[in-house]
Design a protein around this motif. Sequence first.
Motif: not given
Length: 258
Positions: A191-209, A102-111
């Motif tokens: 171009n849509y990779v950036f737009k949709w990746r930004l949305l993804q990061e906003e969701k990650l922000k909500k769950i990773s403090k 399992k990899f923790d993206k918020s820590q940028d490291d493997r669990m």
Amino acid sequence: KINEIYTKKKRLLILGLAGGQGSGKSTIAKILSIILKQQYNLKVLNISIDDYYKSLADRKKMTKFNDLFLTRGVPGTHDTLLLNQHLKFLKKKRPGSLLLPKFDKSQDDRMSKKHWKKVKNKFNIIIFEGWCVGAAHEKLKNLKKPINILERHSDKKLTWRRKVNYELKNNYKKIFDLIDFLIFLKVPSFNYVFKWRLLQEEKLKKISKGKKIMNQSEIKKFIMHYERITKNMIRNFQKYDVTINLDKKHRLKKISFR
């Protein structure tokens, strides 16, 4: 069609699912898993290539080639040896169990291993998803011209591009050759990779403090690491068994079969 192939071959199938960042791979993988389980009574295991990222310490070692390898994502930053071993083990009929990383993206490291998932080798379908799944290497002459400012400024000697391309041609090809059926989520443009990746990061922000969450400029730089391969995959989408075309509003536009 997946069930038809499984019924015909009567052995475990590895289903590859690829697409640019934020295209919806994880969601499609979950939906496919539910359909195959409930409609066809098949045992399904979902595996993400993201969980096989090398540890931060191992990626730091890779900076001997180029500092760009510190950023996870491109071929060369995954533990291909472990991934290859796991997929081959799951293809065998011998009983046994595995510990999936399992990899923790918020820590940028493997669990640590205590957080890894233990599974028994009793599956019919493996859904293997990842942005570069099934990607092919390029001709060396195509690597010479930088595709963006990241390549122009941080890879002047082509050490990063050549290493990534080498990994795709060798270690990743061994893994992709194990795949029985490939699905590609085709974004309208990069171009849509950036737009949709930004949305993804906003969701990650909500769950990773708020731990190690990227802002807009960081995401722009981050996806430059993926640009060359993503654009190459979009150009060569015909080699996938199924292409799911997405429109600009992230909706299903068309499905085409090879």
